[in-house]
Design a protein around this motif. Structure first.
Motif, PDB file in Angstrom:
ATOM      1  N   ILE A 150       0.823  -1.203   0.000  1.00 27.20           N
ATOM      2  CA  ILE A 150       0.000   0.000   0.000  1.00 27.20           C
ATOM      3  C   ILE A 150       0.859   1.255   0.000  1.00 27.20           C
ATOM      4  O   ILE A 150       0.575   2.238  -0.683  1.00 27.20           O
ATOM      5  N   GLY A 151       1.957   1.225   0.778  1.00 30.49           N
ATOM      6  CA  GLY A 151       2.806   2.396   0.906  1.00 30.49           C
ATOM      7  C   GLY A 151       2.305   3.329   1.993  1.00 30.49           C
ATOM      8  O   GLY A 151       1.097   3.429   2.248  1.00 30.49           O
ATOM      9  N   ALA A 152       3.229   4.004   2.668  1.00 24.60           N
ATOM     10  CA  ALA A 152       2.863   4.933   3.735  1.00 24.60           C
ATOM     11  C   ALA A 152       4.090   5.773   4.074  1.00 24.60           C
ATOM     12  O   ALA A 152       5.197   5.494   3.615  1.00 24.60           O
ATOM     13  N   LEU A 153       3.883   6.805   4.882  1.00 21.29           N
ATOM     14  CA  LEU A 153       4.985   7.629   5.371  1.00 21.29           C
ATOM     15  C   LEU A 153       5.386   7.156   6.757  1.00 21.29           C
ATOM     16  O   LEU A 153       4.532   6.908   7.606  1.00 21.29           O
ATOM     17  N   GLY A 154       6.689   7.047   6.969  1.00 21.05           N
ATOM     18  CA  GLY A 154       7.185   6.652   8.273  1.00 21.05           C
ATOM     19  C   GLY A 154       7.278   7.847   9.210  1.00 21.05           C
ATOM     20  O   GLY A 154       6.981   8.990   8.837  1.00 21.05           O
ATOM     21  N   ALA A 155       7.708   7.600  10.454  1.00 25.80           N
ATOM     22  CA  ALA A 155       7.839   8.667  11.443  1.00 25.80           C
ATOM     23  C   ALA A 155       8.868   9.707  11.013  1.00 25.80           C
ATOM     24  O   ALA A 155       8.817  10.863  11.441  1.00 25.80           O
ATOM     25  N   GLY A 157       9.091  10.932   8.105  1.00 27.52           N
ATOM     26  CA  GLY A 157       8.522  11.768   7.063  1.00 27.52           C
ATOM     27  C   GLY A 157       8.799  11.279   5.655  1.00 27.52           C
ATOM     28  O   GLY A 157       8.369  11.893   4.678  1.00 27.52           O
ATOM     29  N   ARG A 158       9.520  10.169   5.533  1.00 31.44           N
ATOM     30  CA  ARG A 158       9.822   9.611   4.224  1.00 31.44           C
ATOM     31  C   ARG A 158       9.006   8.336   4.002  1.00 31.44           C
ATOM     32  O   ARG A 158       8.397   7.799   4.926  1.00 31.44           O
ATOM     33  N   GLU A 159       9.022   7.863   2.775  1.00 35.77           N
ATOM     34  CA  GLU A 159       8.303   6.629   2.452  1.00 35.77           C
ATOM     35  C   GLU A 159       8.825   5.494   3.319  1.00 35.77           C
ATOM     36  O   GLU A 159      10.031   5.387   3.554  1.00 35.77           O
ATOM     37  N   ASN A 160       7.915   4.656   3.815  1.00 35.50           N
ATOM     38  CA  ASN A 160       8.350   3.584   4.705  1.00 35.50           C
ATOM     39  C   ASN A 160       9.348   2.652   4.016  1.00 35.50           C
ATOM     40  O   ASN A 160       9.259   2.400   2.815  1.00 35.50           O
ATOM     41  N   CYS A 161      10.290   2.167   4.799  1.00 37.80           N
ATOM     42  CA  CYS A 161      11.412   1.383   4.272  1.00 37.80           C
ATOM     43  C   CYS A 161      10.943   0.160   3.487  1.00 37.80           C
ATOM     44  O   CYS A 161      11.555  -0.212   2.485  1.00 37.80           O
ATOM     45  N   SER A 162       9.871  -0.482   3.947  1.00 36.23           N
ATOM     46  CA  SER A 162       9.421  -1.704   3.295  1.00 36.23           C
ATOM     47  C   SER A 162       8.931  -1.447   1.879  1.00 36.23           C
ATOM     48  O   SER A 162       8.975  -2.332   1.027  1.00 36.23           O
ATOM     49  N   SER A 163       8.472  -0.235   1.592  1.00 34.87           N
ATOM     50  CA  SER A 163       8.019   0.105   0.240  1.00 34.87           C
ATOM     51  C   SER A 163       9.131   0.700  -0.605  1.00 34.87           C
ATOM     52  O   SER A 163       9.012   0.763  -1.831  1.00 34.87           O
ATOM     53  N   ASN A 164      10.218   1.140   0.059  1.00 31.62           N
ATOM     54  CA  ASN A 164      11.246   1.896  -0.646  1.00 31.62           C
ATOM     55  C   ASN A 164      12.468   1.081  -1.033  1.00 31.62           C
ATOM     56  O   ASN A 164      12.924   1.133  -2.172  1.00 31.62           O
ATOM     57  N   HIS A 165      13.023   0.309  -0.072  1.00 26.61           N
ATOM     58  CA  HIS A 165      14.289  -0.356  -0.393  1.00 26.61           C
ATOM     59  C   HIS A 165      14.525  -1.711   0.277  1.00 26.61           C
ATOM     60  O   HIS A 165      15.420  -2.441  -0.138  1.00 26.61           O
ATOM     61  N   LEU A 166      13.766  -2.070   1.297  1.00 24.80           N
ATOM     62  CA  LEU A 166      14.047  -3.328   1.994  1.00 24.80           C
ATOM     63  C   LEU A 166      13.920  -4.527   1.061  1.00 24.80           C
ATOM     64  O   LEU A 166      12.940  -4.648   0.325  1.00 24.80           O
ATOM     65  N   GLN A 167      14.901  -5.422   1.130  1.00 26.25           N
ATOM     66  CA  GLN A 167      14.881  -6.619   0.308  1.00 26.25           C
ATOM     67  C   GLN A 167      14.330  -7.828   1.056  1.00 26.25           C
ATOM     68  O   GLN A 167      13.971  -8.836   0.453  1.00 26.25           O
ATOM     69  N   GLU A 168      14.279  -7.736   2.388  1.00 23.59           N
ATOM     70  CA  GLU A 168      13.705  -8.803   3.193  1.00 23.59           C
ATOM     71  C   GLU A 168      13.307  -8.226   4.548  1.00 23.59           C
ATOM     72  O   GLU A 168      13.805  -7.172   4.952  1.00 23.59           O
ATOM     73  N   PHE A 169      12.413  -8.914   5.237  1.00 26.50           N
ATOM     74  CA  PHE A 169      11.975  -8.479   6.554  1.00 26.50           C
ATOM     75  C   PHE A 169      12.781  -9.223   7.616  1.00 26.50           C
ATOM     76  O   PHE A 169      12.471 -10.361   7.955  1.00 26.50           O
ATOM     77  N   ALA A 170      13.825  -8.568   8.110  1.00 24.81           N
ATOM     78  CA  ALA A 170      14.656  -9.180   9.149  1.00 24.81           C
ATOM     79  C   ALA A 170      13.944  -9.068  10.498  1.00 24.81           C
ATOM     80  O   ALA A 170      13.157  -8.136  10.722  1.00 24.81           O
ATOM     81  N   PRO A 171      14.183 -10.009  11.418  1.00 25.99           N
ATOM     82  CA  PRO A 171      13.537  -9.950  12.730  1.00 25.99           C
ATOM     83  C   PRO A 171      13.910  -8.672  13.477  1.00 25.99           C
ATOM     84  O   PRO A 171      15.062  -8.235  13.456  1.00 25.99           O
ATOM     85  N   VAL A 172      12.933  -8.061  14.135  1.00 27.07           N
ATOM     86  CA  VAL A 172      13.150  -6.865  14.938  1.00 27.07           C
ATOM     87  C   VAL A 172      12.607  -7.147  16.331  1.00 27.07           C
ATOM     88  O   VAL A 172      11.502  -7.679  16.481  1.00 27.07           O
ATOM     89  N   SER A 173      13.379  -6.821  17.368  1.00 31.96           N
ATOM     90  CA  SER A 173      12.962  -7.108  18.744  1.00 31.96           C
ATOM     91  C   SER A 173      13.000  -5.846  19.588  1.00 31.96           C
ATOM     92  O   SER A 173      13.689  -4.870  19.267  1.00 31.96           O
ATOM     93  N   ILE A 174      12.272  -5.878  20.706  1.00 32.67           N
ATOM     94  CA  ILE A 174      12.259  -4.748  21.628  1.00 32.67           C
ATOM     95  C   ILE A 174      13.633  -4.550  22.257  1.00 32.67           C
ATOM     96  O   ILE A 174      13.969  -3.445  22.709  1.00 32.67           O
ATOM     97  N   ARG A 175      14.456  -5.600  22.297  1.00 31.83           N
ATOM     98  CA  ARG A 175      15.808  -5.469  22.815  1.00 31.83           C
ATOM     99  C   ARG A 175      16.608  -4.441  22.020  1.00 31.83           C
ATOM    100  O   ARG A 175      17.446  -3.718  22.563  1.00 31.83           O
ATOM    101  N   MET A 176      16.361  -4.350  20.716  1.00 30.72           N
ATOM    102  CA  MET A 176      17.068  -3.366  19.884  1.00 30.72           C
ATOM    103  C   MET A 176      16.751  -1.953  20.334  1.00 30.72           C
ATOM    104  O   MET A 176      17.625  -1.084  20.349  1.00 30.72           O
ATOM    105  N   ALA A 177      15.501  -1.708  20.695  1.00 32.05           N
ATOM    106  CA  ALA A 177      15.125  -0.385  21.187  1.00 32.05           C
ATOM    107  C   ALA A 177      15.786  -0.099  22.531  1.00 32.05           C
ATOM    108  O   ALA A 177      16.259   1.021  22.781  1.00 32.05           O
ATOM    109  N   ARG A 178      15.829  -1.095  23.390  1.00 31.46           N
ATOM    110  CA  ARG A 178      16.484  -0.911  24.691  1.00 31.46           C
ATOM    111  C   ARG A 178      17.970  -0.610  24.510  1.00 31.46           C
ATOM    112  O   ARG A 178      18.518   0.278  25.166  1.00 31.46           O
ATOM    113  N   ASP A 179      18.634  -1.357  23.639  1.00 29.54           N
ATOM    114  CA  ASP A 179      20.058  -1.138  23.427  1.00 29.54           C
ATOM    115  C   ASP A 179      20.351   0.254  22.875  1.00 29.54           C
ATOM    116  O   ASP A 179      21.427   0.802  23.095  1.00 29.54           O
ATOM    117  N   GLN A 180      19.391   0.830  22.142  1.00 28.55           N
ATOM    118  CA  GLN A 180      19.578   2.169  21.580  1.00 28.55           C
ATOM    119  C   GLN A 180      19.055   3.256  22.513  1.00 28.55           C
ATOM    120  O   GLN A 180      18.991   4.427  22.132  1.00 28.55           O
TER     121      GLN A 180
END
Length: 276
Positions: A150-155, A157-180
């Motif tokens: 469908i396409g959408a704008l991300g936080a 302000g640009r086109e969401n990554c999945s519609s723009n350039h991602l070649q695969e959906f890698a796993p994302v976890s809440i631990r990544m947010a904590r580490d950052q």
């Protein structure tokens, strides 16, 4: 024989296709893929044919007639998508019709849909069969695939990554947010698909490297230059500093290189599962 990547309209993913002659980047071509003949756009340079693998085929440059037919079929598929959405609402089916796409020869209509539970689609299939002679394939897609199509704008302000350039959906976890050191606010950590932001994974490796030289949160440390001691309350990996709450009741930001563990606490640096 060569291999050259092409991109279809509803996805940024590149699909390698066999070709006897290289085509210029940006060329609209007719390809024979898994579903049948479709129009795609060349998005990379030709490379030698690998010894293994199964690939589709670039048949020819898309002619004006091909492109006109492709646009016409796109309009027909769009009309069928809205028809199915209306019929699904009328029947009370808990399903979202995401997209409908014909192959270039109009022999196959692929209807992408999303549903939170298993549903009976036979009524919708009968509805659409009244308007097309094509074979009909209903394909379930997940939230990330839906946002990609469908396409959408991300936080940002640009086109969401999945519609723009991602070649695969890698796993994302809440631990990544904590580490950052990001605030664990679901609204700010979720993308248009309602799942964790794909971009959390982009810099995660770098953050893990930076965290190796920073005391863990809640560690008891002392400052070499002043001798003050306290507890680590916040990490700043990019700056290489931490906020400590001293025993004297002061909050101060100190470079990690100026810290040592309080006696009996061990090494200030924490393990990967000690970052909270």
């Amino acid at each position: 024989m060569h291999i050259q990547p092409v991109r279809f309209e509803r996805s940024p993913q590149l699909h390698p296709m066999m070709t006897e002659e290289p085509y210029g980047i940006g060329t609209r071509v007719v390809v024979q893929g898994k579903r049948g003949p479709e129009v795609a756009t060349v998005r990379g340079e030709a490379e030698p044919m690998p010894s293994t693998g199964r690939f589709g085929m670039i048949l020819s440059v898309a002619t004006t007639s091909d492109l006109s037919r492709w646009e016409e079929l796109g309009r027909e598929a769009e009309d069928l998508k809205w028809l199915l959405r209306a019929r699904a609402r009328a029947r009370g089916l808990p399903v979202k019709i995401v997209a409908a796409e014909y192959t270039l020869d109009a022999s196959l209509l692929t209807v992408s849909y999303s549903a939170e539970e298993r549903i009976e689609l036979s009524a919708l299939i009968q509805d659409v069969r009244a308007h097309t002679r094509a074979r009909i394939n209903f394909a379930a897609v997940g939230p990330r695939e839906q946002a990609m199509m469908i396409g959408a704008l991300g936080a940002c302000g640009r086109e969401n990554c999945s519609s723009n350039h991602l070649q695969e959906f890698a796993p994302v976890s809440i631990r990544m947010a904590r580490d950052q050191q990001l605030p664990l606010n679901p609204e700010k950590l979720s993308g248009p698909c309602g799942r964790l932001l794909c971009c959390l994974q982009f810099e995660h490796t770098q953050y893990l490297e930076l965290l190796q030289d920073i005391p863990r949160k809640n560690a008891k440390v002392c400052v070499d230059s002043s001798g003050a001691c306290g507890k680590v309350v916040k990490l700043h990996p990019l700056q290489g500093t931490v906020d400590i709450y001293t025993d004297a009741g002061l909050m101060t930001e100190i470079p990690a290189s100026d810290l040592r563990p309080m006696k009996g606490e061990g090494k200030p640096e924490g393990g990967k599962d000690s970052r909270a």
